[in-house]
Design an enzyme around this catalytic site. Structure first.
Site, PDB file in Angstrom:
ATOM      1  CB  SER A  10      -0.868   0.058   1.267  1.00 18.24           C
ATOM      2  OG  SER A  10      -1.831  -0.931   1.248  1.00 18.24           O
ATOM      3  CG  HIS A  18      -3.003  -2.180  -3.728  1.00 17.80           C
ATOM      4  ND1 HIS A  18      -1.968  -3.060  -3.545  1.00 17.80           N
ATOM      5  CD2 HIS A  18      -3.337  -1.752  -2.501  1.00 17.80           C
ATOM      6  CE1 HIS A  18      -1.696  -3.164  -2.259  1.00 17.80           C
ATOM      7  NE2 HIS A  18      -2.523  -2.376  -1.604  1.00 17.80           N
ATOM      8  CG  HIS A  61      -4.723  -7.332   0.222  1.00 14.83           C
ATOM      9  ND1 HIS A  61      -4.764  -6.389  -0.783  1.00 14.83           N
ATOM     10  CD2 HIS A  61      -3.623  -7.064   0.957  1.00 14.83           C
ATOM     11  CE1 HIS A  61      -3.727  -5.572  -0.656  1.00 14.83           C
ATOM     12  NE2 HIS A  61      -3.017  -5.951   0.381  1.00 14.83           N
ATOM     13  CE1 TYR A  97      -8.495  -5.702   1.631  1.00 17.15           C
ATOM     14  CE2 TYR A  97      -6.649  -6.527   2.916  1.00 17.15           C
ATOM     15  CZ  TYR A  97      -7.186  -5.609   2.022  1.00 17.15           C
ATOM     16  OH  TYR A  97      -6.390  -4.615   1.532  1.00 17.15           O
ATOM     17  CD  GLU A  98      -8.238  -6.817  -2.857  1.00 22.95           C
ATOM     18  OE1 GLU A  98      -8.685  -6.332  -3.899  1.00 22.95           O
ATOM     19  OE2 GLU A  98      -7.024  -7.039  -2.670  1.00 22.95           O
ATOM     20  CB  ALA A 111       1.333  -0.553   4.706  1.00 20.06           C
ATOM     21  CG  MET A 163      -4.730  -6.727   6.954  1.00 19.63           C
ATOM     22  SD  MET A 163      -6.088  -5.648   6.497  1.00 19.63           S
ATOM     23  CE  MET A 163      -6.270  -4.682   8.008  1.00 19.63           C
ATOM     24  CB  SER A 164      -0.242  -8.603   2.428  1.00 15.89           C
ATOM     25  OG  SER A 164       0.771  -7.763   2.920  1.00 15.89           O
ATOM     26  CG  ASN A 220      -0.842   1.809  11.539  1.00 18.01           C
ATOM     27  OD1 ASN A 220      -0.611   1.349  10.419  1.00 18.01           O
ATOM     28  ND2 ASN A 220      -1.394   1.097  12.502  1.00 18.01           N
ATOM     29  CG  HIS A 259      -6.515   2.668   3.470  1.00 17.60           C
ATOM     30  ND1 HIS A 259      -5.574   1.667   3.503  1.00 17.60           N
ATOM     31  CD2 HIS A 259      -6.573   3.086   2.178  1.00 17.60           C
ATOM     32  CE1 HIS A 259      -5.085   1.482   2.281  1.00 17.60           C
ATOM     33  NE2 HIS A 259      -5.672   2.336   1.461  1.00 17.60           N
TER      34      HIS A 259
HETATM   35  N1  HPA Z   1      -3.006  -3.629  11.236  1.00 15.49           N
HETATM   36  C1  HPA Z   1      -3.182  -4.429  10.168  1.00 15.49           C
HETATM   37  N2  HPA Z   1      -2.771  -4.122   8.953  1.00 15.49           N
HETATM   38  C2  HPA Z   1      -2.153  -2.941   8.775  1.00 15.49           C
HETATM   39  C3  HPA Z   1      -1.931  -2.051   9.846  1.00 15.49           C
HETATM   40  C4  HPA Z   1      -2.387  -2.421  11.141  1.00 15.49           C
HETATM   41  O1  HPA Z   1      -2.227  -1.686  12.127  1.00 15.49           O
HETATM   42  N3  HPA Z   1      -1.288  -0.973   9.329  1.00 15.49           N
HETATM   43  C5  HPA Z   1      -1.112  -1.223   7.989  1.00 15.49           C
HETATM   44  N4  HPA Z   1      -1.632  -2.410   7.662  1.00 15.49           N
END
Ligand code: HPA
Length: 276
Positions: free
Chosen positions: A30, A61, A83, A85-86, A113, A211-212, A235, A247
């Site tokens: 991302s 993306h 991903h 989750y998609e 990310a 998530m990847s 983050n 996001h």
């Molecule tokens: N959690 C899950 N996936 C993420 C995060 C997070 O804090 N930051 C970026 N992708």
């Protein structure tokens, strides 16, 4: 059609456009996709043009393979990944990684990310992935084994190649870019975690969460690729961050540090050239 037949069909679509044989496959996470715009592209192939290929729906993306050189190293870049989750099957999530293997790539360089769990991490840090925890994610290799790619019970005792990780570390030192190192945990998403979940993951040894990546790393190891990866800590994870997760924050941080990230990734791959 078996998964392997589908892969062969996708490979045939790619081969209609280019006969480029990459050394390294690079997956951009991302907000990190701009690296692909820096390379002088020898060829590009839109995911849309590959029959049966899963196309990402996430903002930030882009959906294409970019082929070119970093120094002397032949690279295929996935500008935009898919991903779980998609809503794609795990087979589809793994298809791009396997396809790049079939194109000829011997190394998979993963980027993502991620949320920072380790209390010593700061927003904007880079973390070389030393190992991963995938136990909360459906094992991506469940189902008929693709014998043409690898064994039924693949070893995962060194998913992230020590020598390649050292090249990243040495490159970061040379560029004066600070790097952390740690364990990445993959969850399915798309919800971010609760503070209780982050506390649990921290106790279990995770330093970052996303998530990847882990499933792609596992598929790549299964298929005999050497793997390395970097998380961009966009983050602090839930409960550690003083603000709600979004996001937008992930995207803004990735964009802010992108120039350093791009330099680190590009020069690490150039430096890997000697050893490939
Ligand atoms: N959690 C899950 N996936 C993420 C995060 C997070 O804090 N930051 C970026 N992708």
């Amino acid at each position: 059609m078996t998964a392997y037949e589908k892969l062969q069909k996708c490979l045939a679509c790619v081969r209609e456009k280019t006969d480029f044989v990459p050394d390294v496959a690079l997956i951009l996470g991302s907000g990190l996709g701009a690296l692909a715009d820096e390379i002088e592209a020898v060829a590009t192939v839109d995911y849309h043009d590959i029959e049966g290929f899963p196309v990402s729906t996430v903002a930030g993306h882009r959906g294409r393979f970019v082929f070119g050189y970093f120094g002397k190293v032949k690279v295929v870049i996935m500008q935009g990944r898919v991903h779980y989750y998609e809503g794609y099957s795990i087979q589809d999530v793994l298809l791009p990684t396997r396809l790049m293997r079939l194109m000829g790539a011997k190394v998979l360089f993963l980027t993502n990310a991620a949320g920072g769990i380790n209390k010593s991490f700061h927003v904007g840090d880079f973390m070389i992935i030393r190992d991963h925890i995938m136990s909360f994610f459906p094992n991506p290799l469940i189902g008929a084994n693709i014998e043409e790619l690898g064994p039924r019970f693949p070893d995962m005792s060194e998913v992230y190649d020590r020598e390649l990780s050292k090249t990243i570390r040495d490159t970061a030192a040379r560029l004066d870019i600070p790097v952390q190192e740690g364990v990445y945990c993959q969850l399915t998403g798309p919800t971010y975690e609760t503070p209780a979940e982050i506390k649990m993951l921290g106790l279990m040894g995770a330093d970052s969460v996303g998530m990847s990546t882990a499933c792609e790393a596992a598929a790549a190891r299964h298929a005999g690729m050497r793997v390395c990866g970097i998380s961009c800590i966009t983050n602090l994870a839930a409960g550690i961050s003083p603000v709600a997760l979004s996001h937008q924050e992930v995207f803004d941080t990735a964009n802010r540090v992108a120039p350093f990230f791009r330099r680190l990734v590009r020069e690490s791959i150039e430096a890997m050239g000697e050893a490939l």
